[in-house]
Design an enzyme around this catalytic site. Structure first.
Site, PDB file in Angstrom:
ATOM      1  NE  ARG A  27      51.045  98.668  55.593  1.00  0.00           N
ATOM      2  CZ  ARG A  27      51.261  99.257  56.340  1.00  0.00           C
ATOM      3  NH1 ARG A  27      52.371  99.068  57.044  1.00  0.00           N
ATOM      4  NH2 ARG A  27      50.591 100.695  56.605  1.00  0.00           N
ATOM      5  CB  CYS A 168      48.250 106.950  51.946  1.00  0.00           C
ATOM      6  SG  CYS A 168      48.872 105.888  53.121  1.00  0.00           S
ATOM      7  CB  ALA A 190      41.046 107.231  53.530  1.00  0.00           C
ATOM      8  CG  HIS A 229      41.451 102.326  56.879  1.00  0.00           C
ATOM      9  ND1 HIS A 229      41.791 102.251  55.693  1.00  0.00           N
ATOM     10  CD2 HIS A 229      42.471 102.538  57.892  1.00  0.00           C
ATOM     11  CE1 HIS A 229      43.027 102.835  55.729  1.00  0.00           C
ATOM     12  NE2 HIS A 229      43.662 102.829  56.870  1.00  0.00           N
ATOM     13  CG  LEU A 230      37.040 104.682  61.460  1.00  0.00           C
ATOM     14  CD1 LEU A 230      35.727 104.864  62.259  1.00  0.00           C
ATOM     15  CD2 LEU A 230      37.485 106.100  62.073  1.00  0.00           C
TER      16      LEU A 230
END
Length: 286
Positions: A27, A168, A190, A229-230
Site C-alpha cells: 500500500r 494491525c 506485521a 514483512h520487512l
C-alpha cells in the site's frame, strides 16, 4: 513456531524473512519482503521481552498502552507525554480524508477496546453504548477463567475503512491455567523491524498488568503474525541488528498495590536491568 528464552526467535524470524521472503508491492509503495504465518512464544517468567539488540523506547510503549486503555483516539495525550509514534497518521492531511480534525484518528484501538460497536450521535461523536471489551474480559478472567471466549478484538470490519491505519494487531485472547495468565496476539500486518518489537513488549506488559489485577501469575506471551514483512528500505538496518549479540532480557516490576487496570500510572511500571545496543533508526512507511 519458534520458542526462545530471549530474542533469538525474533532474530531468526527477521533473518528468515530477509533471506527467503517473497518480494511484494504494498500500500505504501515502499516494497516488502514478506512471509505469511509465523509464531513466537515468550515465557514471561524468563524475562520481559524488550529487545536488546537495539534500544526500544519503553516510554512510548507504556504511554501508548495507557492511551489504548483510556479509549482515547486523539494524539494529544501521546504528544503531551512526548510520544510521537502516531504523528504520521494524525496530520491534517491524513485526518481530513475522513472528515476529522487534525489529531483525531477515529475508531482505532482504544475505541474498539472500550466502546466496540457504539452508535453515533447526530454531531458525529460516538455514544458510550458500545461493548467495553477490556472490562468484560477482566471480569470473565476473574469469574470464569476456563472460558474460551477471553477475547478482545480491535478489528471492526464496519469501521476498518474509516481510519488512516486500520488496526494491525487485531485480536488477542487470554488463557488461564495453573494460576497463570497467558496471552496470544494475532497481528494481521506485521512490520517486523519497527512495529513488532513494540507490539511484543506492549502486549507482554498488558499481560502482566491484567495478571496482577486478577491475582494471577504470568505465563506466556504468544505472538502470531499474518503478513510478516520487512520493508525494502529497512534491510540495511536489519543487517546491522543481526550482527549484534543479544543481552539477557530485563525484568518487569509493577507496583503491587495496583488492583485496577485503569489505576496504573507511568511510575507504577519499571523495567529493571535493561541493557541494550543503541537504537537503529529507520523510515516509517505511511
Amino acid at each position: 513456531m519458534i520458542t526462545s528464552k530471549n530474542e533469538a526467535a525474533y532474530l531468526d524470524l527477521i533473518r528468515y524473512v530477509r533471506d527467503h521472503g517473497t518480494e511484494k508491492g504494498d500500500r505504501t509503495g515502499t516494497g516488502t519482503r514478506s512471509h505469511f504465518g509465523a509464531q513466537l512464544r515468550f515465557d514471561l517468567k524468563d524475562g520481559f521481552p524488550l529487545l536488546t539488540t537495539k534500544k526500544v523506547h519503553m516510554k512510548s510503549i507504556t504511554y501508548e498502552l495507557f492511551w489504548f486503555l483510556k479509549g482515547d483516539t486523539h494524539v494529544k495525550y501521546l504528544q503531551d507525554h512526548g510520544v510521537r509514534i502516531w504523528n504520521e497518521w494524525s496530520t491534517a492531511e491524513q485526518t481530513a480524508r475522513f472528515g476529522r480534525p487534525e489529531g483525531e484518528l477515529g475508531p482505532i484501538y482504544g475505541h474498539q477496546w472500550r466502546n466496540y460497536g457504539a452508535t453515533k450521535a447526530e454531531d458525529g461523536r460516538y455514544n458510550q453504548d458500545g461493548v467495553d471489551q477490556v472490562v468484560e474480559v477482566i471480569e470473565q478472567i476473574k469469574s470464569n477463567p476456563n472460558s474460551r471466549r477471553l477475547i478482545v478484538s480491535g478489528w471492526n470490519p464496519a469501521e476498518a475503512t474509516q481510519v488512516a491505519l486500520p488496526p494491525c494487531h487485531t485480536l488477542f485472547q487470554f488463557f488461564v491455567a495453573d494460576g497463570k495468565l497467558s496471552c496470544q496476539l494475532y497481528q494481521r500486518s506485521a512490520d517486523l523491524f519497527l512495529g513488532v518489537p513494540f507490539n511484543i513488549a506492549s502486549y507482554s506488559l498488558l499481560t502482566h498488568m491484567i495478571a496482577q489485577v486478577c491475582d494471577l501469575e504470568v505465563g506466556e506471551f504468544i505472538w502470531t503474525g499474518g503478513d510478516c514483512h520487512l520493508y525494502q528500505n529497512h534491510i540495511d538496518q536489519v543487517n546491522e541488528q543481526l550482527s549484534r549479540e543479544a543481552y539477557e532480557l530485563p525484568k518487569l516490576w509493577l507496583n503491587p498495590e495496583i488492583k485496577d487496570i485503569f489505576d496504573f500510572t507511568f511510575d507504577d511500571i519499571r523495567v529493571e536491568g535493561y541493557q541494550s545496543h543503541p537504537a537503529i533508526k529507520a523510515p516509517v512507511a505511511v
